[in-house]
Design an enzyme around this catalytic site. Structure first.
Site, mmCIF file in Angstrom:
data_model
loop_
_atom_site.group_PDB
_atom_site.id
_atom_site.type_symbol
_atom_site.label_atom_id
_atom_site.label_comp_id
_atom_site.label_asym_id
_atom_site.label_seq_id
_atom_site.Cartn_x
_atom_site.Cartn_y
_atom_site.Cartn_z
ATOM 1 N N CYS A 270 4.025 -6.593 -2.083
ATOM 2 C CA CYS A 270 3.766 -5.320 -3.022
ATOM 3 C C CYS A 270 4.833 -4.534 -2.615
ATOM 4 O O CYS A 270 6.235 -4.581 -2.561
ATOM 5 C CB CYS A 270 2.357 -4.973 -2.549
ATOM 6 N N HIS A 271 4.290 -3.227 -2.120
ATOM 7 C CA HIS A 271 5.206 -2.072 -1.795
ATOM 8 C C HIS A 271 5.992 -2.393 -0.320
ATOM 9 O O HIS A 271 6.635 -1.598 0.185
ATOM 10 C CB HIS A 271 4.385 -0.929 -1.831
ATOM 11 N N TYR B 79 5.767 -5.410 -5.694
ATOM 12 C CA TYR B 79 4.974 -4.900 -6.959
ATOM 13 C C TYR B 79 5.872 -4.540 -7.973
ATOM 14 O O TYR B 79 6.831 -3.872 -7.858
ATOM 15 C CB TYR B 79 4.457 -3.474 -6.446
ATOM 16 N N GLY C 65 0.737 -1.279 0.056
ATOM 17 C CA GLY C 65 -0.130 -0.010 -0.101
ATOM 18 C C GLY C 65 0.890 1.309 0.127
ATOM 19 O O GLY C 65 1.778 1.358 -0.480
ATOM 20 N N ARG C 66 0.235 2.346 0.497
ATOM 21 C CA ARG C 66 1.280 3.691 0.418
ATOM 22 C C ARG C 66 2.033 3.656 1.500
ATOM 23 O O ARG C 66 2.826 4.452 1.709
ATOM 24 C CB ARG C 66 0.118 4.895 0.343
ATOM 25 N N GLU D 138 6.031 3.564 2.027
ATOM 26 C CA GLU D 138 7.019 4.872 1.606
ATOM 27 C C GLU D 138 7.209 5.598 2.917
ATOM 28 O O GLU D 138 8.386 6.383 2.708
ATOM 29 C CB GLU D 138 6.257 5.635 0.380
#
Length: 197
Positions: free
Chosen positions: A119-120, A139, A89-90, A93
């Protein structure tokens, strides 16, 4: 094998399926999952984002649910945990900017404990400098990040010793199965008693 205590790193706008499905699935098979987020305590929530794959050049993003945290981040002692889950997800980061998060991640790799990243989530692993010499995935847009951190990229679900990685939530069945295998989790299905007529 007794239930294991698993740490799950969440954050605001973690991917909805990637936090909720592993949390619920691991609890369902008997493990004790502690979901935490920097600067938050048990009972606080993280809003989630739903990433979908609808034929565009990248994923779309929609509001998800609120994911309730189960434990205080400040109380985390990584030595007390058997394994780590890093959803995407976000959130990754910015979670990678917390030194405490990176130190926690490094502990699991240094102690050779099982780690599942999706993923991320690889953004956190790359920032923690634990991908050198590892084969993994994430990802697809993060291939350069993985390789820049010294990792070897592969598509699909990848298992490298105690590290299990997947590209996104559609990988859940295989990714979770591989992680459960690394954990040594045995699932027994009890037969229901015949119904009385």
């Amino acid at each position: 094998m007794p239930a294991q205590q698993i740490l799950l790193l969440a954050g605001d706008f973690v991917e909805d399926y990637e936090v909720m499905v592993p949390f619920q699935a691991l609890e369902m098979v008997g493990h004790d999952v502690h979901a935490v987020c920097p600067e938050k305590a048990a009972g606080d929530s993280c809003p989630t984002a739903v990433h979908d794959f609808e034929g565009d050049q990248t994923y779309t993003e929609k509001p998800g649910h609120n994911f309730e945290l189960t434990h205080d981040f400040d109380a985390v002692d990584p030595t007390e945990y058997d394994a780590l889950v890093v959803p995407g997800g976000r959130a990754p980061e910015y979670l990678r900017t917390y030194d405490e998060v990176l130190e926690i991640v490094r502990h699991f790799f240094e102690a050779d404990k099982p780690v599942a990243s999706l993923c991320h989530g690889a953004q956190i692993l790359a920032a923690a400098d634990v991908l050198e010499g590892r084969t993994c995935t994430a990802y697809p847009a993060l291939q350069a990040d993985v390789e820049g951190a010294g990792g070897t990229w592969e598509d699909g679900v990848v298992r490298d010793e105690t590290l299990v990685t997947g590209q996104a939530w559609p990988d859940h069945p295989e990714w979770l199965a591989e992680f459960l295998d690394v954990l040594g989790t045995e699932i027994e299905h009890a037969k229901a008693a015949p119904a009385d007529d």
